[in-house]
Each structure stands twice: as C-alpha cells, then as structure tokens.
Design a protein around this motif. Structure first.
Motif, PDB file in Angstrom:
ATOM      1  N   GLY A 193       5.327   4.147  -2.664  1.00 57.13           N
ATOM      2  CA  GLY A 193       5.467   5.564  -2.982  1.00 57.13           C
ATOM      3  C   GLY A 193       6.289   6.239  -1.889  1.00 57.13           C
ATOM      4  N   LYS A 194       7.075   5.431  -1.171  1.00 60.95           N
ATOM      5  CA  LYS A 194       7.892   5.965  -0.070  1.00 60.95           C
ATOM      6  C   LYS A 194       9.083   6.750  -0.612  1.00 60.95           C
ATOM      7  CE  LYS A 194       8.558   1.790   1.780  1.00 60.95           C
ATOM      8  NZ  LYS A 194       7.746   0.978   0.865  1.00 60.95           N
ATOM      9  N   GLY A 195       9.720   7.529   0.270  1.00 59.74           N
ATOM     10  CA  GLY A 195      10.944   8.238  -0.092  1.00 59.74           C
ATOM     11  C   GLY A 195      12.073   7.235  -0.319  1.00 59.74           C
ATOM     12  N   LEU A 196      13.058   7.657  -1.110  1.00 58.91           N
ATOM     13  CA  LEU A 196      14.119   6.721  -1.485  1.00 58.91           C
ATOM     14  C   LEU A 196      15.030   6.359  -0.313  1.00 58.91           C
ATOM     15  CD1 LEU A 196      15.078   8.244  -4.949  1.00 58.91           C
ATOM     16  CD2 LEU A 196      13.681   6.210  -4.477  1.00 58.91           C
ATOM     17  N   THR A 197      15.027   7.175   0.740  1.00 62.40           N
ATOM     18  CA  THR A 197      15.916   6.895   1.882  1.00 62.40           C
ATOM     19  C   THR A 197      15.339   5.826   2.807  1.00 62.40           C
ATOM     20  OG1 THR A 197      14.853   8.703   3.071  1.00 62.40           O
ATOM     21  CG2 THR A 197      16.935   9.203   1.971  1.00 62.40           C
ATOM     22  N   TYR A 198      14.076   5.470   2.669  1.00 57.39           N
ATOM     23  CA  TYR A 198      13.508   4.488   3.601  1.00 57.39           C
ATOM     24  C   TYR A 198      12.661   3.426   2.898  1.00 57.39           C
ATOM     25  CZ  TYR A 198       9.305   7.429   3.473  1.00 57.39           C
ATOM     26  OH  TYR A 198       8.201   8.153   3.060  1.00 57.39           O
ATOM     27  N   GLU A 386       7.992  -2.241  -5.794  1.00 58.93           N
ATOM     28  CA  GLU A 386       8.527  -1.669  -4.539  1.00 58.93           C
ATOM     29  C   GLU A 386       8.333  -2.675  -3.398  1.00 58.93           C
ATOM     30  OE1 GLU A 386       7.402   2.441  -3.824  1.00 58.93           O
ATOM     31  OE2 GLU A 386       7.601   2.213  -1.655  1.00 58.93           O
ATOM     32  N   MET A 387       7.184  -3.336  -3.362  1.00 59.15           N
ATOM     33  CA  MET A 387       6.931  -4.357  -2.333  1.00 59.15           C
ATOM     34  C   MET A 387       7.955  -5.487  -2.435  1.00 59.15           C
ATOM     35  SD  MET A 387       2.776  -4.460  -2.686  1.00 59.15           S
ATOM     36  CE  MET A 387       2.415  -5.864  -1.645  1.00 59.15           C
ATOM     37  N   SER A 388       8.240  -5.933  -3.655  1.00 58.96           N
ATOM     38  CA  SER A 388       9.217  -7.014  -3.839  1.00 58.96           C
ATOM     39  C   SER A 388      10.584  -6.596  -3.330  1.00 58.96           C
ATOM     40  CB  SER A 388       9.358  -7.377  -5.324  1.00 58.96           C
ATOM     41  OG  SER A 388       8.136  -7.772  -5.851  1.00 58.96           O
ATOM     42  N   GLN A 389      10.985  -5.376  -3.669  1.00 57.96           N
ATOM     43  CA  GLN A 389      12.305  -4.897  -3.222  1.00 57.96           C
ATOM     44  C   GLN A 389      12.346  -4.817  -1.692  1.00 57.96           C
ATOM     45  OE1 GLN A 389      13.879  -1.510  -5.923  1.00 57.96           O
ATOM     46  NE2 GLN A 389      11.744  -1.734  -6.534  1.00 57.96           N
ATOM     47  N   ASN A 390      11.262  -4.343  -1.077  1.00 59.24           N
ATOM     48  CA  ASN A 390      11.214  -4.239   0.382  1.00 59.24           C
ATOM     49  C   ASN A 390      11.318  -5.617   1.031  1.00 59.24           C
ATOM     50  OD1 ASN A 390       8.758  -1.489   0.522  1.00 59.24           O
ATOM     51  ND2 ASN A 390      10.934  -1.489   0.061  1.00 59.24           N
ATOM     52  N   SER A 391      10.590  -6.592   0.485  1.00 65.65           N
ATOM     53  CA  SER A 391      10.608  -7.932   1.068  1.00 65.65           C
ATOM     54  C   SER A 391      11.991  -8.558   0.968  1.00 65.65           C
ATOM     55  CB  SER A 391       9.600  -8.849   0.365  1.00 65.65           C
ATOM     56  OG  SER A 391       8.314  -8.337   0.546  1.00 65.65           O
TER      57      SER A 391
END
Ligand code: NDP
Length: 451
Positions: A193-198, A386-391
């Motif tokens: 649920g983070k902001g799109l910039t980070y 979102e977790m997958s994209q971050n990883s």
C-alpha cells in the motif's frame, strides 16, 4: 464430542473476553466440522489446536507527543497468526475500538483469506487504539514513527509484511515505511500500500473494492444475473467503499447509498463519486457534507440517540448490498429488512460485517452471499503482487495488475463454489470459503511437522 467441537469449546474457554475472536472461531470451526471430522489425519496432526493459537502475539507501548506538547500513550498490537504458507501478511488498523480480540479475529480470518488468493502469504494482523480523526499531519507522523520504532524489530520483507486497514492509508504507510528504512537501513518491501514513487503497486488502492465487485460479478454471472441497472447500497465511504462504488458504476449498476460512522446518504439519482472522493480523500470530512454537492440527496443520522429509531443504511431498498465499513455492522433485523425489500445478493467488503444471525438469514433465504474472506481478498492479493514487484525490482502497469486481480477473484469464486458443492451444500459460499482456505494451510502445516 467431535474433534472440531472439542477444540472450539476449549479455545473459547481459553480465550475469555474476546467476543469478536469467539465469533470468527465459531463461524469457521462450525462450518469446517463435517469436513475435518471426516478426515482423521487432521486430528492426528493436531492441526486445529495449532491453527487457533497464534504463532506469536506482540503487544507494545506507543508513546508520542501531541501538538499541545502533551505525552500520549497508545496500545500497539501485532498478531503473527500463521506462517505455514508464507510470511505473515495483513493490515494495521488505527481505530479507538482496536483490542486484542479484534486483532485476533482479523488475523484468524486472514489465514483463510490469504490461502484463498492462491498466493504464498500467511496470516497476521495488527493495529492500535489510536484515533486518527482530528489529528494534525505532524501528530500522525509522530505516532506512526513511534509505532514503527518498536514494530520494526518484528517485521521484514520475508517475515511479516503489514498493510493498511481502517484508518491507515497511503499517508500512514508512508510515514511508517520511512521510519522502518531509517532504523533498519534496508530498502525492502516491508509494507504494502506504499506510494507509487517508492515501490507501491498501481491498482493496490483500488484492489479491495474492485476485487469485491469482480467476485460478485462472477457470482451473479454464474446465476444468470449482473450489476447492470441494479440498485446497490454500500456502507462506509472509505477505501473499500469508494472503489467498490467506482467499479459498480463502471459495470452499469447504480449506487444509491453510502455511509460513515455518523450517518448515511441516499441519492436516488445515483451517488456522485467525485463529490464523495473530494469529501473523504481530499478534505477528510463527513459524509453529511454530500448534501452541499447534491442538495436533493437525503442524509440520515445514525449515531445520535434519537437516530436509533430511524434505522440503518440497510433500510434503503436495494437489490445488492455491499457492507464495506466494519465488523458487526449488519444485524439480523437489517438482514430481514434487506430480504423483504427484494435484495438478492450480499458481498462482504469489510471483515465480518454481518453478524452470525444475519448471515443465517441470508443463507436461509438463498441470498447469494459472499463472505469477506473471499469477497475482500483482492486487497491482500494485490498486496502480494506488490511484494512480487518489489522483490523483482519491477513495476507492472495498471492494466497488468488489474487483469491479475480479475483472474484471482474469478479463481476464488471457482474454488469456493467447487468446495461448497463437494461439501454437499451448493451455493453456501461460507462453507466453501472456509474449507477451500483451510485445506492448503492444513496440508502445509502437516508437511512441516509439529511446529
Ligand atoms: P477506511 O478507514 O478507509 O474506511 C472505513 C469506513 O468505514 C469509513 O467510512 C468509516 O467511517 C466506516 N467505519 C469505520 N468504523 C466504523 C464503525 N465502528 N461504525 C460505522 N462506520 C465505521 O477503511 P477501509 O475502507 O480500508 O476498510 C473497511 C473495511 O474493509 C474494514 O472492515 C477492513 O478490515 C476491510 N478491508 C480492507 C481492506 C483494504 O485493503 N483497505 C482489505 C480487506 C478488508 P468513519 O470515517 O466515520 O469512521
């Protein structure tokens, strides 16, 4: 006495003064009973005794200083309920009503919900009795930083990944993320649920509301119905309610009522969502202000003493009802009113918004009823995306995430419908969701041994 019943009775007795946890336990274990008792391997492995006990409960003090320079102290909670199929995952709630009972009920539900998504996420939940209403930005930041100073010891991208819930949106997630990064010196996907910039994901904000409507649309389609031209009442006017409204409108339905904890609006012409978003997302105001935008709408107060006789939002006649505010907001009398008014489908956008008695009324009257753990799973599913994209250090487009969300919700519908048929109770999606969610977690627990 059957295994399931015995575990239920022991767990209720071992956890006194936790009414919401008792309610969730009773619903889930009662519906699981025939299935679990027919498969003795669950008893042999002690699966239920382990499932009802959180792996870990963290309780902590949250001291912060308000704008008047006064020290305030709130309670902090994180219940890490079950990690059999993945890192703990579940939101943080900021609301004065938050208690251990509420966090445990939400965490317990979350185990089954996360399993239903088909993604590798375990169950957890947390929050605080902090009331964000009326606080300045600086106070919110001070509170979030203090909370994260303690919570950061217990979470991590591969351990426990909190998200938002009631009272926690992008602003709060941002402040908590910043503090986590500062303390741990790691830039990782520890919150969603983070902001799109980070590192936030497109479509996460919309996901719970959209997912609810995707699941309901699939359920309606399989029963020869649709949202087209149907009147829809939606409680709440927060994150879930707003994006459920948007998707219903896109599918041709007419949302005629929304609410907050003070009252509800009825707009026969269909609600003006831009007005609602300005009131709630920009001004953080009250739903009563809607009349400034649409003078022909009607506002009914539900909080005050005299309002108790006027009835809830559920007295508004509608064909489809989507409770999207909070637990136990739709009671037996509301359920009867909805049925008498011709409502044929109910989808729980909130967690456990319908009491056990209200759910019984819907099931008895063959209302198409989608329980929260299936209907609102789109939020946590998209958090897992979102977790997958971050990883992977990548970012998918809105359309890609939205398509994955639609596929997930259709799959959830199929799995709960199939599980209900296999259990001999077609169209009882409460039973279907509980069994389908349970199976995967129980199998993983048995394969990992007694831990
Ligand atoms: P928000 O804080 O954005 O909105 C909550 C809404 O419900 C507000 O309109 C609020 O009114 C109303 N509300 C809250 N508490 C009460 C109460 N005690 N009585 C009456 N109205 C109340 O939260 P969300 O939209 O995120 O969450 C709503 C529900 O959906 C919760 O049950 C949550 O657990 C569930 N959910 C949320 C997910 C998400 O991704 N956000 C995912 C899955 C489930 P007011 O402003 O007056 O308090």
């Amino acid at each position: 006495m059957s295994y399931t019943k015995r575990v239920l009775e022991q767990t209720l007795a071992n956890n006194p003064n936790e009414p919401e946890f008792h309610q969730a336990l009773t619903e889930i274990l009662t519906t699981l009973q025939p299935f679990v008792d027919a498969n003795p391997e669950y008893e042999q492995a002690g699966v239920l005794e382990r499932l009802v006990e959180p792996e870990r409960v963290i309780l902590f003090r949250i001291p912060w200083v308000d704008d008047a320079g006064k020290v305030q102290v709130n309670k902090g909670y994180r219940v890490q309920f079950n990690s059999a199929i993945g890192p703990y995952k579940g939101g943080l709630r900021f609301h004065p009503s938050v208690s251990l009972s509420i966090v445990k009920f939400l965490g317990f539900e979350q185990i089954f919900k996360n399993s239903l998504t088909g993604l590798p996420i375990g169950g957890g939940k947390g929050g605080s009795n902090f009331d964000p209403k009326g606080k300045s930005d600086r106070e919110i930041m001070a509170f979030c930083q203090s909370l994260m100073t303690e919570l950061s010891r217990h979470i991590g991208a591969d351990t426990d990944v909190p998200a938002g819930d009631i009272g926690v949106g992008a602003r709060e997630v941002g402040y908590m993320y910043g503090q986590y990064k500062r303390i741990r010196n790691i830039f990782e996907g520890v919150l969603t649920g983070k902001g799109l910039t980070y590192g936030g994901s497109l479509a996460r904000k919309e996901a719970t509301g959209y997912g609810l409507v995707y699941l309901m649309a699939e359920m309606l389609r399989r029963h020869g119905k649709s949202f087209e031209d149907q009147t829809v009442a939606i409680s709440g006017s927060g994150n879930v309610a707003i994006y459920a409204t948007q998707k219903v409108q896109q599918l041709g339905g007419k949302v005629i009522a929304l609410s907050d904890s003070n009252g509800y609006i009825y707009d026969a012409a269909g609600v003006d969502l831009d007005a609602v978003r300005e009131i709630k997302e920009v001004n953080r105001g009250r739903i009563s202000e809607y009349l400034n935008y649409r003078p022909n709408a009607v506002y009914t107060e539900t909080r005050s003493q005299e309002a108790q006789t006027t009835g809830s939002i559920w007295t508004v006649p509608c064909k489809i009802a989507l409770p999207c505010a909070t637990q136990n907001e739709l009671h037996e009398t509301d359920a009867k009113t909805l049925v008498n008014n011709g409502c044929f489908a109910v989808g729980e956008g909130a967690n456990m918004p319908c009491t056990l008695e209200a759910t019984e009324v819907f099931l008895r009257n063959k209302i198409l009823f989608a329980p929260g753990k299936a209907a609102n799973a789109g939020g946590v599913a998209t958090s897992a995306l979102e977790m997958s994209q971050n990883s992977a250090r990548i970012a998918w487009s809105f359309e890609e995430v939205d398509q994955k969300l639609q596929d997930i919700m259709v799959n959830i519908y199929s799995s709960i419908a199939t599980a209900a048929i296999e259990a001999g109770c077609e169209d009882n999606f409460v039973v279907g969701a509980n069994i389908a969610g349970f199976k995967k977690v129980a199998t993983a627990m048995m394969q990992q041994g007694v831990i």
